[in-house]
Design an enzyme around this catalytic site. Structure first.
Site, PDB file in Angstrom:
ATOM      1  N   SER A  80     -41.040  22.096  15.350  1.00  0.00           N
ATOM      2  CA  SER A  80     -41.484  20.720  15.325  1.00  0.00           C
ATOM      3  C   SER A  80     -41.966  20.276  13.939  1.00  0.00           C
ATOM      4  CB  SER A  80     -42.616  20.533  16.339  1.00  0.00           C
ATOM      5  OG  SER A  80     -43.729  21.333  15.991  1.00  0.00           O
ATOM      6  N   LYS A 111     -48.844  18.408   8.038  1.00  0.00           N
ATOM      7  CA  LYS A 111     -48.178  17.945   9.258  1.00  0.00           C
ATOM      8  C   LYS A 111     -49.098  16.942   9.941  1.00  0.00           C
ATOM      9  CE  LYS A 111     -46.135  19.860  13.525  1.00  0.00           C
ATOM     10  NZ  LYS A 111     -45.836  21.107  14.251  1.00  0.00           N
ATOM     11  N   SER A 169     -42.514  26.675  15.389  1.00  0.00           N
ATOM     12  CA  SER A 169     -42.391  25.407  14.664  1.00  0.00           C
ATOM     13  C   SER A 169     -42.619  25.456  13.163  1.00  0.00           C
ATOM     14  CB  SER A 169     -43.344  24.377  15.257  1.00  0.00           C
ATOM     15  OG  SER A 169     -42.788  23.858  16.415  1.00  0.00           O
TER      16      SER A 169
END
Ligand code: GLN
Length: 496
Positions: free
Chosen positions: A164, A89, A188
């Protein structure tokens, strides 16, 4: 020495099932790291429209693969993640590589050091193939808050992948890497895993060092893992976890072992919250299938009981008061002076420079949270909001301790709905926040949680079951998840 071209000629299709199988194929010369990387680069290319990656390290990944292939041909003993292709990420620092947090404010910034998690991946010979799109500063539930645009759900491109860590989830979902890392402050990792039909683990708070993870809310943030099966997740967790001198909140467990555990035949004691399964926001199809699973488990002889949880309505407000407060302080470092974006507009004075830089550099949702956090910390409101929320957090921890003195695990849906349509909730931040109702509990209390893809909704989308255990008990969490996946994965809808 076998050249990559040899593999390419004899193995036209690379296919991946588990890390263990891949590594035995490497040992038997049935495949090579180069072939794996070429395969994933082709997959990434074919799936560009999903917008899952912010950057792909094509050349670098290929070079590393060739180097690993060369080492093996010289008799080198492969390390634990030898040749495993992983995506990060874009909030996790990888030295000399860009890290953007999907924000304009970090434009042009390159990491000065490796996150501990990245260092541990590299030390075990993993190959990092690229960075994944996400909501700006990990704030969001749909990946619609990224300066680099939406990520699309590969199963239905009119739907969000969740957030997210939407890009990291889609990277695994669309077969663009073997596993990926995300971060989970309030769901997330688990919620995008749920929306994409894969596994997403949020370990206990402190299980994986946060050193080098861009901070959103430091007392909640935790690096998490996306994968296709529990054995891969266990292996990655084993590599990533352990004490770290750079993170004083990292658990002091030196070398925890999460792999090589057979499924123990046992009678699990499992709790669920009555209020969660009765909640009006919960989709009926999800409710029915979770209840059907509960019946199946009872019939198998497991103890599965309803537990009262009268604090459910407070978890989302508590989470948003505390995380925005921490975010307002964490994000004050982005001032445009030391690094990142600087306004190009005319400025009157230093204050004006800060204002313009931060207004132009941060997106709408991040600004909303900075303001909310600043408000709840302001002297007139501190006691009413921040202190109150801390008290609720304490009550939640006490409740958790009581539950796990009687039960091995707690189950809940991961999200009240399956992946929603792009744009559906974007104009209503409160509706978006409320959808975090089932995931924030684990972050408020620091316990580990996982979303496992057990179900398929009558609307065609997958959804997961969330399983939680007591703090630091990822072993039980993974054992139970393995058991449930083996026995009940993709149970067809009972009532359509
Ligand atoms: N959806 C939650 C939020 O918007 C969770 C975010 C996260 O876990 N990083 O804050």
């Amino acid at each position: 020495m076998l050249q990559p071209v040899f593999y390419a000629a004899t193995h036209i299709m690379f296919s991946f099932s588990t890390i263990a199988k891949y590594q035995s194929d490497l040992q038997n010369n049935h495949t090579s790291c180069t072939e794996a990387v070429n395969h994933y680069l082709a997959r990434i290319d074919a799936n560009r429209h999903l917008n899952a990656f912010t950057e792909v390290y094509a050349e670098e990944a290929l070079q590393r693969a060739q180097e690993l292939d060369r080492l093996r041909s010289l008799g080198h003993t492969p390390k634990k993640l030898h040749g495993v292709v992983i995506a990060l990420k874009d909030v996790i620092c990888y030295k000399d590589h860009r890290v953007t947090a999907a924000s304009k404010i970090l434009e042009g910034f390159k990491s000065l050091y490796n996150a501990t998690a990245v260092q541990r991946l590299l030390d075990e010979e993993a190959i990092i193939i690229g960075t994944c799109n996400c909501d700006e500063f990990a704030m969001g539930s749909s990946n619609e808050n990224s300066a680099y645009g939406n990520v699309l759900n590969a199963l239905d491109t009119t739907r969000v992948p969740g957030g997210s860590s939407g890009g990291s989830a889609v990277a695994v979902q669309a077969g663009c890497c073997m596993a990926s890392l995300g971060s989970d402050t309030g769901g997330s990792v688990r919620q995008p895993a749920d929306f994409c039909g894969i596994i997403g683990l949020k370990p206990s708070y402190g299980r994986i060092s946060r050193y080098g993870l861009i901070a959103y809310a430091s007392s909640f943030d935790q690096i998490g893992i996306f994968g296709n099966n529990t054995n891969d997740i266990a292996l990655l967790l084993e590599v990533l976890s352990g004490a770290d001198e750079y993170d004083s909140t990292a658990l002091n467990d030196e070398n925890p072992v999460f792999t090589n555990k057979a499924i123990p035949i046992r009678r699990y004691r499992i709790a669920y919250f009555k209020e969660a399964l009765q909640h009006p926001s919960l989709d009926n199809g999800i409710r029915e299938q979770v209840f059907a699973l509960i019946d199946l488990l009872k019939n198998k002889g497991h103890l599965i009981e309803e537990v009262d949880f009268n604090l459910l309505e407070y978890v989302v407000p508590t989470y948003y008061v505390l995380t925005t407060a921490e975010a307002s302080s964490n994000l004050s470092r982005y001032d445009g002076i030391r690094y990142g974006y600087q306004t190009k507009n005319d400025i009157q004075d230093l204050n004006d420079f800060y204002k313009k830089t931060r207004s132009e550099g941060f997106g709408k949702e991040v600004q909303r949270r900075i303001m909310l956090g600043t408000f709840v910390l302001s002297s007139g409101y501190y006691d009413a909001y921040f202190s109150k929320a801390q008290q609720v957090r304490r009550l939640l921890v006490e409740k958790t301790n009581t539950i796990f003195s009687d039960y091995d695990a707690l189950i809940m849906p991961t999200s009240p709905s399956t992946a929603f349509r792009i744009g559906e909730k974007n104009e209503d931040p409160i509706a978006m926040y409320l959808a975090d109702i089932f995931t924030v509990f684990a972050n408020l209390t620091g316990i580990p949680g996982i979303s496992i893809p057990l179900f398929k909704h009558s609307n065609g989308m997958p959804f997961g079951l969330q399983v939680m255990t007591k703090k630091a008990d990822e072993l039980t969490l993974l054992e139970l998840s393995r058991y449930l996946l083996n026995e009940y994965q993709m149970a067809e809808p009972e009532t359509v």
